[in-house]
Write an enzyme that holds these catalytic residues in place. Structure first.
Site, mmCIF file in Angstrom:
data_model
loop_
_atom_site.group_PDB
_atom_site.id
_atom_site.type_symbol
_atom_site.label_atom_id
_atom_site.label_comp_id
_atom_site.label_asym_id
_atom_site.label_seq_id
_atom_site.Cartn_x
_atom_site.Cartn_y
_atom_site.Cartn_z
ATOM 1 N N GLU A 40 16.319 24.059 -27.759
ATOM 2 C CA GLU A 40 17.733 24.436 -27.789
ATOM 3 C C GLU A 40 18.030 25.111 -29.118
ATOM 4 O O GLU A 40 17.730 24.557 -30.177
ATOM 5 C CB GLU A 40 18.594 23.178 -27.608
ATOM 6 C CG GLU A 40 20.082 23.470 -27.534
ATOM 7 C CD GLU A 40 20.898 22.208 -27.290
ATOM 8 O OE1 GLU A 40 22.092 22.363 -26.989
ATOM 9 O OE2 GLU A 40 20.356 21.092 -27.411
ATOM 10 N N LYS B 263 25.083 27.039 -21.891
ATOM 11 C CA LYS B 263 25.217 25.598 -21.703
ATOM 12 C C LYS B 263 26.573 25.288 -21.071
ATOM 13 O O LYS B 263 27.592 25.900 -21.413
ATOM 14 C CB LYS B 263 25.087 24.902 -23.064
ATOM 15 C CG LYS B 263 24.975 23.386 -23.027
ATOM 16 C CD LYS B 263 24.642 22.866 -24.417
ATOM 17 C CE LYS B 263 24.437 21.371 -24.453
ATOM 18 N NZ LYS B 263 24.025 20.908 -25.795
ATOM 19 N N CYS C 263 20.094 20.675 -22.481
ATOM 20 C CA CYS C 263 20.330 19.386 -23.125
ATOM 21 C C CYS C 263 21.374 18.518 -22.430
ATOM 22 O O CYS C 263 21.106 17.885 -21.421
ATOM 23 C CB CYS C 263 20.702 19.612 -24.591
ATOM 24 S SG CYS C 263 20.546 18.093 -25.589
ATOM 25 N N ASP D 99 -10.724 -6.601 7.587
ATOM 26 C CA ASP D 99 -9.446 -6.444 8.281
ATOM 27 C C ASP D 99 -8.967 -7.743 8.921
ATOM 28 O O ASP D 99 -7.805 -8.135 8.781
ATOM 29 C CB ASP D 99 -9.557 -5.348 9.347
ATOM 30 C CG ASP D 99 -9.691 -3.959 8.741
ATOM 31 O OD1 ASP D 99 -9.407 -3.808 7.547
ATOM 32 O OD2 ASP D 99 -10.069 -3.020 9.468
ATOM 33 N N ASN E 156 -18.463 -0.340 23.257
ATOM 34 C CA ASN E 156 -17.075 -0.540 23.653
ATOM 35 C C ASN E 156 -16.902 -1.702 24.624
ATOM 36 O O ASN E 156 -15.838 -2.343 24.657
ATOM 37 C CB ASN E 156 -16.507 0.743 24.265
ATOM 38 C CG ASN E 156 -16.190 1.781 23.195
ATOM 39 O OD1 ASN E 156 -16.148 1.468 22.014
ATOM 40 N ND2 ASN E 156 -15.958 3.014 23.608
ATOM 41 N N ASN F 44 -2.075 -15.751 26.320
ATOM 42 C CA ASN F 44 -1.291 -16.067 27.519
ATOM 43 C C ASN F 44 -1.332 -17.566 27.822
ATOM 44 O O ASN F 44 -0.303 -18.165 28.163
ATOM 45 C CB ASN F 44 -1.824 -15.301 28.727
ATOM 46 C CG ASN F 44 -1.518 -13.809 28.656
ATOM 47 O OD1 ASN F 44 -2.134 -13.016 29.347
ATOM 48 N ND2 ASN F 44 -0.570 -13.421 27.817
ATOM 49 N N GLY G 55 1.248 -17.505 22.961
ATOM 50 C CA GLY G 55 1.237 -16.975 21.596
ATOM 51 C C GLY G 55 1.156 -15.460 21.557
ATOM 52 O O GLY G 55 1.137 -14.785 22.596
ATOM 53 N N GLU H 278 -8.486 3.353 10.261
ATOM 54 C CA GLU H 278 -9.100 3.300 11.583
ATOM 55 C C GLU H 278 -8.219 3.989 12.627
ATOM 56 O O GLU H 278 -8.710 4.714 13.503
ATOM 57 C CB GLU H 278 -9.343 1.842 11.987
ATOM 58 C CG GLU H 278 -10.417 1.158 11.157
ATOM 59 C CD GLU H 278 -10.613 -0.298 11.527
ATOM 60 O OE1 GLU H 278 -11.645 -0.868 11.152
ATOM 61 O OE2 GLU H 278 -9.718 -0.861 12.195
#
Length: 549
Positions: free
Chosen positions: A1, A70, A123, A313, A393, A408, A412, A422
């Site tokens: 400044e 300014k 400023c 995990d 799988n 079931n 729960g 993932e």
């Protein structure tokens, strides 16, 4: 400044000789930078309509592009600027003659370069309830420059840093703050020379305070990142409305050179260092607990079912369940931990799963999937010696069926264990472990999971649990769907197949958080991991990330 004259000239600002010499100095600086590929911003007093403006003068290759006065002038304690200067608010946008050039003067100037658009405030402007930079940012300024004469006082520096950080974050902008240092008068106050470069609230570079030597503070502001932030932040766009129109000034084109970054690129953006990592882990764990607690209270559920493999995990999910039950004053026996050994389960993970469940005091169930999978292979006429995707799988889906059916039976919820990495890579079995009734790890990347487990182990765990948890942290990441080697060790390592998670998490962060294109992600990764992976390796896994994502 006011760097050409000095900020603390006081009543000398009324001296015509000082003002003439300031203009001569500006001409000399412009002449000396005429051949340089730079745009310069310099502070000086400028006379306009028989008043004096505390101004920023912008010039390039010998041409003055514009003058920004300014807006807010202090009139307290050490600074009585209103005694010498006039606010930009008292002047309409106009032109003034300086160094033989007719130059626009306005606090509303925006300067357009081929790469970005920048604006300027001075400023005290930053200290206003609504700084001029807020309006400039909404009109298109991506970088704000602030030239300041910021004096020192106890605790003030931290406050200034906070202001600059907050303003850059609020404006979703880069903010460059340059203040007077050694050499400015100390008649009443002392100046430390604060140079700060922020990007959307993050400090990129700063000067050494109270240095007696000249300093050059350099960094690079990622404008594309800022544009991405603004594009997705609807609150920013909602603030763009009518008002005094900005005056755009075009700068001269400059050939861009090859970019050599001086700023650091964090290789592990999800994993901070030091004390911040502990704070991050504590907060994330608390968020996980709060989420699960609300779900249990809302459903009036006092039983959860978790498949425990002895991997990271499922361990984290079990820890979240245990601490959530403690918070809700529910007995941990309501947590049903089921270990389901298969063809690839190793002794290490199997024993860790059992030891952890025992030390945490949850209900332990062991249900082998081997016989049911063999029956299934016979049913679909699959050769068990062929360890293909069907072989893998089938095991994952069998485990999910067991978890769902037990849930079931007991009324729960199945607690999901899959993490963010993932999910992004599709590294989960469809209709298998990607399914649950409530997933507690879905927002946590793989690189952070092990630090979370490690943090929990070291904070508030009994010694027996701690030993098991630390061994789990050191276990290679694997789905354990392929039989172990002859020594009983894990043969199927995820990162050998899908790639290093530290790379994938880096790609994921840059891709989702900022919307960067693959070419830019590759550029950043090549810098962040230059000591770890060569460019061909990075390119290979980035290609796989894009395909899998």
């Amino acid at each position: 400044e006011l760097s050409i004259t000095g900020y603390t000239c006081a009543d000398l600002f009324g001296q015509s000789l000082l003002l003439e010499e300031a203009e001569m100095a500006l001409m000399q600086i412009m002449n000396n930078t005429r051949q340089m590929d730079i745009i310069s911003i310099i502070g000086m007093p400028v006379v306009m309509n028989s008043t004096l403006l505390n101004s920023a003068v912008v010039f390039q290759k010998g041409k003055i592009l514009g003058i920004v006065p300014k807006t807010y002038l202090p009139n307290y304690k050490e600074f009585y600027e209103q005694r010498w200067f006039t606010s930009a608010l008292n002047h309409p946008d106009a032109n003034v003659r300086l160094c033989g050039q007719n130059v626009p003067v306005s606090a509303n100037l925006l300067f357009d370069t081929p790469e970005t658009c920048f604006g300027i405030e001075i400023c005290e402007d930053m200290w206003a309830p609504i700084p001029p930079s807020s309006a400039l940012a909404l009109k298109g300024a991506e970088i704000i420059f602030n030239m300041s004469a910021d004096n020192e006082g106890i605790s003030k520096h931290n406050y200034v840093r906070s202001l600059v950080s907050q303003q850059s974050a609020r404006c979703l902008a880069g903010y460059v703050f340059s203040s007077s240092g050694f050499g400015e008068s100390t008649t009443d106050v002392v100046f430390a020379g604060n140079g700060l470069i922020y990007e959307n609230g993050t400090l990129l570079a700063e000067s050494e305070r109270f240095s007696f030597k000249e300093q050059l503070v350099i960094s690079e502001i990622d404008v594309e990142r800022l544009r991405g932030e603004r594009l997705t932040n609807t609150t920013f766009a909602a603030n763009i409305g009518p008002g005094r129109p900005a005056i755009h000034i075009s700068t001269e084109f400059v050939n861009t050179r090859d970019l050599s970054l001086t700023r650091s690129i964090e290789a592990h953006p999800f994993v901070p260092q030091g004390k911040e990592l502990d704070e991050r882990c504590e907060e994330i764990f608390a968020i996980q607990i709060a989420g699960l607690a609300k779900r249990l209270v809302h459903t009036h559920c006092k039983t959860v079912v978790v498949g425990i493999s002895g991997g990271l995990d499922s361990t984290l999910a079990l820890l979240v369940c245990a601490k959530t039950f403690d918070k809700l004053d529910l007995p941990r026996k309501g947590i049903i931990g089921i270990t389901m050994p298969g063809f690839g389960t190793t002794d290490r993970t199997y024993n860790n799963a059992l030891h952890l469940m025992a030390s945490l005091g949850v209900t332990i169930k062991e249900i082998s999937i081997k016989e049911s999978c063999i029956q299934h292979f016979n049913d679909i006429n699959h050769d068990m010696t062929v360890h293909d995707v069907t072989y893998e799988n089938s095991q994952a889906r069998e485990r999910t069926q067991i978890l769902m059916d037990v849930a079931n039976q007991l009324g729960g919820l199945v607690i999901g264990t899959g993490d963010l990495s993932e999910l992004a890579l599709g590294w989960a079995t469809y209709n298998g472990d990607h399914m649950s009734m409530y997933g507690v790890n879905g927002s946590i990347p793989k690189t952070l999971v092990k630090y979370l487990v490690n943090w929990v182990a070291l904070n508030g765990m009994d010694n027996e649990s701690r030993i098991t948890l630390l061994d789990i942290v050191d276990t290679p990441i694997s789905p354990e769907l392929i039989p172990a080697d002859e020594n009983g060790n894990i043969k199927q390592k995820t990162e050998d197949l899908v790639g290093p998670y530290e790379l994938h998490d880096f790609f994921l962060y840059q891709f989702l958080r900022f919307g960067f294109r693959p070419a830019k992600i590759f550029f950043l990764a090549s810098i962040a991991f230059r000591d770890t992976y060569d460019e061909e390796t990075i390119k290979k896994w980035l290609t796989i990330f894009c395909r899998r994502f």
